[in-house]
Design a protein around this motif. Structure first.
Motif, PDB file in Angstrom:
ATOM      1  N   MET A   1       0.843  -1.185   0.000  1.00  0.00           N
ATOM      2  CA  MET A   1       0.000   0.000   0.000  1.00  0.00           C
ATOM      3  C   MET A   1       0.877   1.233   0.000  1.00  0.00           C
ATOM      4  O   MET A   1       1.777   1.348   0.780  1.00  0.00           O
ATOM      5  N   GLY A   2       0.616   2.132  -0.918  1.00  0.00           N
ATOM      6  CA  GLY A   2       1.467   3.324  -1.049  1.00  0.00           C
ATOM      7  C   GLY A   2       1.148   4.352   0.000  1.00  0.00           C
ATOM      8  O   GLY A   2       0.049   4.445   0.509  1.00  0.00           O
ATOM      9  N   TRP A   3       2.129   5.122   0.333  1.00  0.00           N
ATOM     10  CA  TRP A   3       1.952   6.192   1.328  1.00  0.00           C
ATOM     11  C   TRP A   3       1.895   7.525   0.591  1.00  0.00           C
ATOM     12  O   TRP A   3       2.533   7.731  -0.422  1.00  0.00           O
ATOM     13  N   LEU A   4       1.148   8.424   1.151  1.00  0.00           N
ATOM     14  CA  LEU A   4       1.067   9.772   0.590  1.00  0.00           C
ATOM     15  C   LEU A   4       2.224  10.615   1.072  1.00  0.00           C
ATOM     16  O   LEU A   4       2.696  10.454   2.176  1.00  0.00           O
ATOM     17  N   SER A   5       2.685  11.504   0.198  1.00  0.00           N
ATOM     18  CA  SER A   5       3.712  12.475   0.596  1.00  0.00           C
ATOM     19  C   SER A   5       3.123  13.857   0.473  1.00  0.00           C
ATOM     20  O   SER A   5       2.429  14.161  -0.495  1.00  0.00           O
ATOM     21  N   LYS A   6       3.349  14.673   1.467  1.00  0.00           N
ATOM     22  CA  LYS A   6       2.850  16.042   1.464  1.00  0.00           C
ATOM     23  C   LYS A   6       4.024  16.993   1.533  1.00  0.00           C
ATOM     24  O   LYS A   6       4.915  16.827   2.340  1.00  0.00           O
ATOM     25  N   ILE A   7       4.029  18.010   0.635  1.00  0.00           N
ATOM     26  CA  ILE A   7       5.052  19.051   0.668  1.00  0.00           C
ATOM     27  C   ILE A   7       4.346  20.388   0.541  1.00  0.00           C
ATOM     28  O   ILE A   7       3.537  20.574  -0.347  1.00  0.00           O
ATOM     29  N   PHE A   8       4.613  21.254   1.476  1.00  0.00           N
ATOM     30  CA  PHE A   8       4.041  22.587   1.348  1.00  0.00           C
ATOM     31  C   PHE A   8       4.960  23.587   1.988  1.00  0.00           C
ATOM     32  O   PHE A   8       5.833  23.236   2.734  1.00  0.00           O
ATOM     33  N   LYS A   9       4.753  24.881   1.662  1.00  0.00           N
ATOM     34  CA  LYS A   9       5.637  25.945   2.130  1.00  0.00           C
ATOM     35  C   LYS A   9       5.074  26.529   3.398  1.00  0.00           C
ATOM     36  O   LYS A   9       4.158  27.300   3.369  1.00  0.00           O
ATOM     37  N   GLY A  10       5.676  26.136   4.526  1.00  0.00           N
ATOM     38  CA  GLY A  10       5.322  26.721   5.808  1.00  0.00           C
ATOM     39  C   GLY A  10       4.042  26.164   6.385  1.00  0.00           C
ATOM     40  O   GLY A  10       4.043  25.650   7.465  1.00  0.00           O
ATOM     41  N   SER A  11       2.958  26.129   5.634  1.00  0.00           N
ATOM     42  CA  SER A  11       1.694  25.666   6.159  1.00  0.00           C
ATOM     43  C   SER A  11       0.704  25.577   5.034  1.00  0.00           C
ATOM     44  O   SER A  11       0.887  26.121   3.953  1.00  0.00           O
ATOM     45  N   SER A  12      -0.427  24.874   5.288  1.00  0.00           N
ATOM     46  CA  SER A  12      -1.500  24.888   4.316  1.00  0.00           C
ATOM     47  C   SER A  12      -2.229  26.212   4.314  1.00  0.00           C
ATOM     48  O   SER A  12      -3.016  26.483   3.452  1.00  0.00           O
ATOM     49  N   HIS A  13      -1.962  27.077   5.333  1.00  0.00           N
ATOM     50  CA  HIS A  13      -2.548  28.421   5.381  1.00  0.00           C
ATOM     51  C   HIS A  13      -1.729  29.376   4.527  1.00  0.00           C
ATOM     52  O   HIS A  13      -0.543  29.208   4.334  1.00  0.00           O
ATOM     53  N   ARG A  14      -2.437  30.419   4.057  1.00  0.00           N
ATOM     54  CA  ARG A  14      -1.719  31.453   3.301  1.00  0.00           C
ATOM     55  C   ARG A  14      -0.862  32.225   4.272  1.00  0.00           C
ATOM     56  O   ARG A  14      -1.316  32.721   5.280  1.00  0.00           O
ATOM     57  N   ILE A  15       0.422  32.375   3.957  1.00  0.00           N
ATOM     58  CA  ILE A  15       1.375  33.002   4.865  1.00  0.00           C
ATOM     59  C   ILE A  15       2.021  34.178   4.177  1.00  0.00           C
ATOM     60  O   ILE A  15       2.365  34.129   3.005  1.00  0.00           O
ATOM     61  N   SER A  16       2.168  35.250   4.917  1.00  0.00           N
ATOM     62  CA  SER A  16       2.995  36.344   4.442  1.00  0.00           C
ATOM     63  C   SER A  16       3.825  36.822   5.597  1.00  0.00           C
ATOM     64  O   SER A  16       3.472  36.654   6.749  1.00  0.00           O
ATOM     65  N   GLU A  17       4.969  37.404   5.295  1.00  0.00           N
ATOM     66  CA  GLU A  17       5.871  37.898   6.329  1.00  0.00           C
ATOM     67  C   GLU A  17       5.908  39.411   6.269  1.00  0.00           C
ATOM     68  O   GLU A  17       5.789  40.023   5.207  1.00  0.00           O
ATOM     69  N   LYS A 163       6.127  35.028  15.467  1.00  0.00           N
ATOM     70  CA  LYS A 163       6.591  33.898  14.657  1.00  0.00           C
ATOM     71  C   LYS A 163       6.521  32.602  15.446  1.00  0.00           C
ATOM     72  O   LYS A 163       6.182  31.553  14.914  1.00  0.00           O
ATOM     73  N   SER A 164       6.819  32.664  16.750  1.00  0.00           N
ATOM     74  CA  SER A 164       6.756  31.459  17.578  1.00  0.00           C
ATOM     75  C   SER A 164       5.316  30.998  17.771  1.00  0.00           C
ATOM     76  O   SER A 164       5.035  29.792  17.752  1.00  0.00           O
ATOM     77  N   CYS A 165       4.379  31.931  17.946  1.00  0.00           N
ATOM     78  CA  CYS A 165       2.969  31.562  18.108  1.00  0.00           C
ATOM     79  C   CYS A 165       2.418  30.966  16.816  1.00  0.00           C
ATOM     80  O   CYS A 165       1.650  29.998  16.841  1.00  0.00           O
ATOM     81  N   TYR A 166       2.814  31.561  15.686  1.00  0.00           N
ATOM     82  CA  TYR A 166       2.350  31.029  14.402  1.00  0.00           C
ATOM     83  C   TYR A 166       2.846  29.604  14.197  1.00  0.00           C
ATOM     84  O   TYR A 166       2.090  28.724  13.764  1.00  0.00           O
ATOM     85  N   LYS A 167       4.101  29.357  14.537  1.00  0.00           N
ATOM     86  CA  LYS A 167       4.660  28.014  14.367  1.00  0.00           C
ATOM     87  C   LYS A 167       3.933  27.007  15.237  1.00  0.00           C
ATOM     88  O   LYS A 167       3.619  25.901  14.795  1.00  0.00           O
ATOM     89  N   GLU A 168       3.633  27.410  16.466  1.00  0.00           N
ATOM     90  CA  GLU A 168       2.943  26.500  17.390  1.00  0.00           C
ATOM     91  C   GLU A 168       1.549  26.163  16.878  1.00  0.00           C
ATOM     92  O   GLU A 168       1.075  25.025  17.032  1.00  0.00           O
ATOM     93  N   LEU A 169       0.877  27.117  16.240  1.00  0.00           N
ATOM     94  CA  LEU A 169      -0.484  26.899  15.761  1.00  0.00           C
ATOM     95  C   LEU A 169      -0.551  26.150  14.447  1.00  0.00           C
ATOM     96  O   LEU A 169      -1.389  25.260  14.262  1.00  0.00           O
ATOM     97  N   TYR A 170       0.338  26.500  13.505  1.00  0.00           N
ATOM     98  CA  TYR A 170       0.168  26.034  12.137  1.00  0.00           C
ATOM     99  C   TYR A 170       1.273  25.124  11.607  1.00  0.00           C
ATOM    100  O   TYR A 170       1.079  24.455  10.601  1.00  0.00           O
TER     101      TYR A 170
END
Length: 477
Positions: A1-17, A163-170
């Motif tokens: 059975m194959g496994w799924l691979s997920k790659i995303f930038k930072g989060s599935s949420h839209r992120i801006s800095e 930045k630390s709160c965002y990382k903890e949440l998302y």
């Protein structure tokens, strides 16, 4: 059975800095020149010219001093701007390799409105970010509600975060090691996920020896230890809760599935022995079986037609130190050939629903042999057996209480009723997983065979499909 691979930038949420800069202004105040004159009634007319001349002289001195103060303030502002730009040039903020240049210095005119408290900012310190102006104490993290004093901040939607709160949440955490899933060499978060349970874990756990449950296939978390069976298989505690561990314990389930077949008008007249065995005994019996198809690499059930001596598990083993199975008691069982089927063997230590689906599959092999279905292709025989296993699982899940909807008999043993009555939410989810395994199997015989057989049964019914198989050896189109 194959496994799924997920790659995303930072989060599935839209992120801006973004960055913000504190604006400073010295609260320098100077007095406006006076434009009023004192009453001159007590002076003589000849002193008026002297008073006017003195007043004009003082006015000129005040204007000169005001110009000098403004020049000094401008120099201070230019010096502050140069210092800030120098600091920014030394260490510009970075996120994912992109440098953010500071916003040009702005000085409050006293008429800006704070986006946080909706009051006038006035003279002094203020922030300019997110296309608005803020009091420093009003620009707060959406998670912890504390002021953001860092040079960089993260955003999700229209809300700012530390930045630390965002990382903890998302930022996703690994379900195995409970740590933040690290980024790869390109700065992207990459993880593996089970296609049914969606358990997320670091890619490294696929190579570091982290075990999986032999039943539900979930990977073992670091803070939960699985039970180790005598053949090295790992069983999670949730699957262990309904696991069937010896031959006697499996007999009520066997009677339940016999009733299921009777409800389908497919009663098996001969009494076929059912034995729960260890992996080694199952493999040895498989090697002695001349006919039959096996689902490699892991065989968990077998319908025997040859005379053999099989080692069966006599009594449920106990769990000892280190969560290991101990005191396995077995005995030899001599199989004699009274019909086309000599015994059904099932691997021990699997949850009730998985054991039942394997047993329903093997009983279909027995039914086909006893009813004279000869020389079927592997795809047709394994496919229709998987259809019956899927039907039994479906009846168990739909019924809820465990009484199968296909059966015409309401009798069942107290042991079976107890097992069914204690059906947990996880066990119902486990039933869906075993159905998912059958439906998504990629092998030609078990996967493609099931899908072709199930489509035929749904279109024409089970009995017409079986009649067509007996006549042609194929599924009806």
């Amino acid at each position: 059975m194959g496994w799924l691979s997920k790659i995303f930038k930072g989060s599935s949420h839209r992120i801006s800095e973004g960055q913000y800069h504190e604006k400073y202004r010295d609260d320098g105040v100077w007095n406006e020149p006076s434009n009023s004159l004192d009453t001159l009634s007590e002076y003589e007319n000849d002193d008026i010219d002297h008073a006017i001349a003195l007043s004009l002289s003082e006015e000129e001195q005040k204007r000169a001093k005001a110009i000098e103060n403004a020049s000094t303030l401008e120099e201070d502002e230019l010096l502050a701007r140069a210092l800030q730009e120098s600091l920014n040039a030394d260490s510009p903020p970075r996120e994912n390799g992109h440098a953010y240049q500071p916003v040009p210095f702005l000085f409050s005119s006293g008429f800006r409105i704070c986006a946080g408290c909706n009051t006038e900012i006035g003279h002094g310190r203020f922030l300019s970010c997110m296309d608005a102006y803020w009091h420093p104490e009003c620009f707060r993290c959406h998670a912890c509600n504390q002021p953001i004093s860092d040079y960089e901040f993260s955003m999700s939607g229209n809300y700012p975060y530390h930045k630390s709160c965002y990382k903890e949440l998302y930022h996703p955490k690994c379900d195995v090691c409970k740590q933040f899933i690290p980024t790869n060499m390109n700065g992207l978060i990459e993880y593996r996920a089970h296609p049914f349970w969606m358990q997320k874990y670091c890619p490294s756990h696929e190579m570091d020896g982290t075990p999986r449950c032999c039943s539900c296939e979930r990977m073992e978390p670091r803070d939960i230890k699985y039970v180790t069976l005598d053949d090295g298989r790992k069983l999670c505690l949730e699957c262990l809760d309904s696991a069937i561990m010896d031959t006697n314990e499996c007999q009520p389930l066997y009677l339940d599935i016999q009733e299921f077949y009777e409800g389908l008008n497919m009663k098996i007249e001969q009494q076929v022995p059912l034995l729960l065995v260890e992996r080694q005994a199952l493999n040895e019996a498989m090697e002695g079986e001349k006919n039959g198809h096996h689902h490699l690499p892991e065989t968990r059930g077998l319908c025997l037609s040859e005379e053999q001596t099989v080692s069966t598990i006599l009594r449920r083993p106990r769990i000892g130190a280190g969560n290991k199975i101990m005191n396995m008691i077995t005995e030899p069982y001599r199989l004699t050939r009274r019909c086309e089927v000599t015994a059904i063997l099932i691997l021990y230590g699997l949850p009730r629903l998985l054991t039942g689906s394997i047993l329903a599959h093997e009983m279909m092999h027995a039914w086909l042999r006893l009813k004279g279905y000869r020389s079927l292709s592997q795809e047709v025989e394994e496919g229709i057996c998987q259809v019956l296993a899927h039907m039994w699982l479906d009846s168990e899940i739909i019924s809820g209480s465990g009484s199968n909807v296909a059966s015409t008999s309401s009798s069942s043993s107290a042991s079976t009723s107890s097992k069914k009555g204690s059906r947990s939410q996880f066990e119902r989810k486990l039933g869906d997983f075993f159905k998912h395994q059958i439906e998504s199997d990629t092998s030609p015989a078990y996967g493609d065979g099931f899908r072709a057989g199930n489509q035929a049964v749904l279109r024409y019914g089970l009995r017409p499909t079986l009649d067509h198989i007996k006549l042609t050896g194929t599924f009806p189109c």
